[in-house]
Design a protein around this motif. Structure first.
Motif, mmCIF file in Angstrom:
data_model
loop_
_atom_site.group_PDB
_atom_site.id
_atom_site.type_symbol
_atom_site.label_atom_id
_atom_site.label_comp_id
_atom_site.label_asym_id
_atom_site.label_seq_id
_atom_site.Cartn_x
_atom_site.Cartn_y
_atom_site.Cartn_z
ATOM 1 N N THR A 114 0.923 -1.688 -0.456
ATOM 2 C CA THR A 114 0.407 0.235 0.354
ATOM 3 C C THR A 114 0.916 1.236 0.031
ATOM 4 O OG1 THR A 114 -1.428 -1.133 1.167
ATOM 5 C CG2 THR A 114 -1.974 1.163 1.281
ATOM 6 N N MET A 115 1.888 1.083 0.879
ATOM 7 C CA MET A 115 2.608 2.315 0.820
ATOM 8 C C MET A 115 2.998 2.253 -0.615
ATOM 9 S SD MET A 115 4.909 1.541 4.301
ATOM 10 C CE MET A 115 5.959 3.523 4.379
ATOM 11 N N ALA A 116 4.088 1.543 -0.829
ATOM 12 C CA ALA A 116 4.687 1.667 -2.639
ATOM 13 C C ALA A 116 3.589 1.977 -3.704
ATOM 14 C CB ALA A 116 5.507 0.101 -2.840
ATOM 15 N N GLY A 117 2.594 1.444 -3.629
ATOM 16 C CA GLY A 117 1.731 2.131 -4.681
ATOM 17 C C GLY A 117 1.139 3.657 -4.713
ATOM 18 N N SER A 118 1.213 3.745 -3.231
ATOM 19 C CA SER A 118 1.514 5.534 -3.716
ATOM 20 C C SER A 118 2.505 6.210 -4.397
ATOM 21 C CB SER A 118 1.346 6.326 -1.807
ATOM 22 O OG SER A 118 2.328 6.216 -1.750
ATOM 23 N N GLY A 119 3.601 5.640 -4.380
ATOM 24 C CA GLY A 119 4.111 6.065 -5.088
ATOM 25 C C GLY A 119 3.715 6.106 -6.873
ATOM 26 N N VAL A 120 3.539 4.717 -7.371
ATOM 27 C CA VAL A 120 3.073 4.252 -8.200
ATOM 28 C C VAL A 120 2.209 5.225 -9.144
ATOM 29 C CG1 VAL A 120 1.898 2.551 -10.054
ATOM 30 C CG2 VAL A 120 3.805 2.106 -8.230
ATOM 31 N N ALA A 121 0.386 5.334 -7.703
ATOM 32 C CA ALA A 121 -0.267 6.510 -8.201
ATOM 33 C C ALA A 121 -0.176 7.588 -8.735
ATOM 34 C CB ALA A 121 -1.427 6.296 -7.110
ATOM 35 N N LEU A 122 0.912 8.297 -7.538
ATOM 36 C CA LEU A 122 1.303 9.649 -8.099
ATOM 37 C C LEU A 122 1.982 9.528 -8.994
ATOM 38 C CD1 LEU A 122 2.185 11.059 -4.181
ATOM 39 C CD2 LEU A 122 0.306 11.325 -5.203
ATOM 40 N N GLN A 123 2.856 9.160 -9.176
ATOM 41 C CA GLN A 123 3.949 8.615 -10.595
ATOM 42 C C GLN A 123 3.031 9.265 -12.006
ATOM 43 O OE1 GLN A 123 6.813 6.542 -10.926
ATOM 44 N NE2 GLN A 123 7.758 6.563 -12.274
ATOM 45 N N VAL A 124 2.209 7.659 -12.302
ATOM 46 C CA VAL A 124 0.561 7.795 -13.202
ATOM 47 C C VAL A 124 -0.141 9.157 -13.344
ATOM 48 C CG1 VAL A 124 -0.589 6.173 -14.027
ATOM 49 C CG2 VAL A 124 1.308 4.961 -12.860
ATOM 50 N N VAL A 125 -0.480 9.349 -11.941
ATOM 51 C CA VAL A 125 -1.164 10.896 -12.465
ATOM 52 C C VAL A 125 -0.180 11.529 -12.271
ATOM 53 C CG1 VAL A 125 -2.740 11.957 -11.134
ATOM 54 C CG2 VAL A 125 -2.563 9.764 -10.765
ATOM 55 N N ASN A 140 -8.644 16.812 -11.561
ATOM 56 C CA ASN A 140 -8.427 15.263 -12.892
ATOM 57 C C ASN A 140 -7.495 14.585 -12.072
ATOM 58 O OD1 ASN A 140 -9.541 16.559 -15.097
ATOM 59 N ND2 ASN A 140 -8.423 17.447 -15.994
ATOM 60 N N ALA A 141 -6.323 15.427 -11.281
ATOM 61 C CA ALA A 141 -5.562 14.088 -10.608
ATOM 62 C C ALA A 141 -6.479 13.045 -9.530
ATOM 63 C CB ALA A 141 -4.780 14.467 -9.536
ATOM 64 N N ALA A 142 -7.070 13.850 -8.688
ATOM 65 C CA ALA A 142 -8.092 12.647 -8.323
ATOM 66 C C ALA A 142 -9.394 11.878 -9.071
ATOM 67 C CB ALA A 142 -9.311 13.717 -7.298
ATOM 68 N N ASP A 143 -9.296 11.626 -9.848
ATOM 69 C CA ASP A 143 -10.902 11.698 -11.370
ATOM 70 C C ASP A 143 -9.682 10.141 -12.045
ATOM 71 O OD1 ASP A 143 -13.041 10.757 -12.867
ATOM 72 O OD2 ASP A 143 -11.358 10.974 -14.211
ATOM 73 N N ALA A 144 -7.898 10.987 -12.354
ATOM 74 C CA ALA A 144 -7.706 9.788 -12.490
ATOM 75 C C ALA A 144 -6.435 9.184 -11.767
ATOM 76 C CB ALA A 144 -5.995 10.552 -12.740
ATOM 77 N N VAL A 145 -6.439 9.015 -10.017
ATOM 78 C CA VAL A 145 -6.114 7.935 -9.309
ATOM 79 C C VAL A 145 -7.201 6.708 -9.101
ATOM 80 C CG1 VAL A 145 -6.115 7.246 -6.572
ATOM 81 C CG2 VAL A 145 -5.430 9.655 -7.425
ATOM 82 N N LEU A 146 -8.650 7.387 -9.467
ATOM 83 C CA LEU A 146 -10.013 6.069 -9.804
ATOM 84 C C LEU A 146 -9.625 5.565 -11.151
ATOM 85 C CD1 LEU A 146 -12.729 8.963 -7.691
ATOM 86 C CD2 LEU A 146 -11.486 6.411 -6.927
ATOM 87 N N VAL A 147 -9.698 6.391 -12.385
ATOM 88 C CA VAL A 147 -9.568 5.381 -13.366
ATOM 89 C C VAL A 147 -8.111 4.169 -13.281
ATOM 90 C CG1 VAL A 147 -8.728 5.829 -16.056
ATOM 91 C CG2 VAL A 147 -10.434 7.494 -14.689
ATOM 92 N N LEU A 148 -7.024 4.900 -12.792
ATOM 93 C CA LEU A 148 -5.970 4.054 -12.792
ATOM 94 C C LEU A 148 -6.386 2.408 -11.449
ATOM 95 C CD1 LEU A 148 -2.771 3.378 -12.874
ATOM 96 C CD2 LEU A 148 -2.424 4.508 -11.155
ATOM 97 N N GLY A 149 -6.506 3.300 -10.524
ATOM 98 C CA GLY A 149 -7.183 1.407 -10.015
ATOM 99 C C GLY A 149 -8.431 0.731 -10.948
ATOM 100 N N GLY A 150 -9.496 1.087 -11.265
ATOM 101 C CA GLY A 150 -10.309 0.736 -12.087
ATOM 102 C C GLY A 150 -9.601 0.081 -13.371
#
Length: 273
Positions: free
Chosen positions: A62-73, A194-204
């Motif tokens: 979960t901690m490492a996933g924050s870096g991946v999410a922010l990087q992609v977003v 858009n960043a908030a929406d991108a986190v959800l879309v990436l998770g989807g």
């Protein structure tokens, strides 16, 4: 609202920065190391958030996933901003055939559902951080284009633009010197939302198996992997990645709404001499 959003975003940014360092120093296990750990172990002192069905530490994932999410977003929204703003200014200022062609293209992209379009692009491009960012980027370009294009079309007939044009200023100078800094003021609001929406879309995308490779710690992919074990009472493998995604989206949404309220208040105040 802005304060809480900023605190949440800064917190996840710090987690994203220090997690690889802690793994390199050996203070945290590798996000994919699971052979020596119990499988589907409940939260305990050794694994605060438990382990998944591959024996990997859920807290580290979960901690490492924050870096991946922010990087992609950041890549996706940043590229959309770089592409959408100049195209919108060119379309709004020059009009004519250029405007019609760009509007037709952007309207076609904008008419498609965000998740559906990103699914198709992710399937065509394949799995990977850059490919996921590119798929999300295409989705958000029309939003920046439409907003900037409408503002540019309205402002190109203002007196200060006409005065600059009468003094011999060319289109490139007018766009860069006079119009850009006026139309860019509303971009931060759209950027954070858009960043908030991108986190959800990436998770989807990750949940549907179209996001990143399984070895990459990504919240949606971890939720997909944990889905089969939820009916057996193994709740921790879905709770912590889902909670992380929820709070980051909440923080970005708070930040965007707060910035919008602040900008609206600034515009409502009379300008001083």
């Amino acid at each position: 609202m802005t304060r809480w959003g900023l605190v949440i975003v800064v917190f996840y940014s710090l987690v994203a920065l220090i997690t690889p360092l802690l793994i390199c120093l050996g203070w945290l296990p590798d996000a994919n190391a699971g052979l020596a750990n119990p499988i589907n172990d409940s939260p305990n002192w050794s694994h605060w958030c438990g382990t998944d069905r591959l024996g990997r530490d859920v807290c580290v994932r979960t901690m490492a996933g924050s870096g991946v999410a922010l990087q992609v977003v950041l890549l996706a929204v940043g590229l959309a901003l770089i592409m959408g703003v100049p195209l919108g200014m060119i379309s709004g200022y020059f009009g004519g055939g250029i405007d019609q062609i760009l509007m037709l293209l952007m309207d076609a992209l904008y008419s498609l559902p965000v998740l559906l379009l990103s699914m198709v692009l992710a399937f065509l491009l394949g799995k990977g951080i850059l490919n996921a960012a590119a798929a999300l980027c295409v989705v958000y370009v029309p939003q920046y284009f439409r907003m900037v294009r409408n503002q540019t079309a309205q402002m190109k007939s203002e007196l200060f633009v006409e005065a600059a044009r009468s003094l011999g200023a060319g289109p490139a100078w007018i766009l860069r010197r006079y119009l850009f800094r006026n139309v860019i003021t509303s971009v931060p609001v759209l950027l954070t939302l858009n960043a908030a929406d991108a986190v959800l879309v990436l998770g989807g995308l990750g949940f549907l198996g179209l996001g990143l490779p399984e070895a990459v710690p990504e919240w949606g992919g971890d939720l997909n992997l944990a889905l089969a074990t939820v009916p057996t009472g193994i709740w921790w493998t879905t709770l912590f990645p889902g909670l992380a995604m929820f709070t980051l989206v909440l923080g970005l949404s708070f930040l965007g709404e707060g910035i919008e309220a602040w900008l609206s208040g600034s515009e409502a105040r009379p300008a001083s001499d």
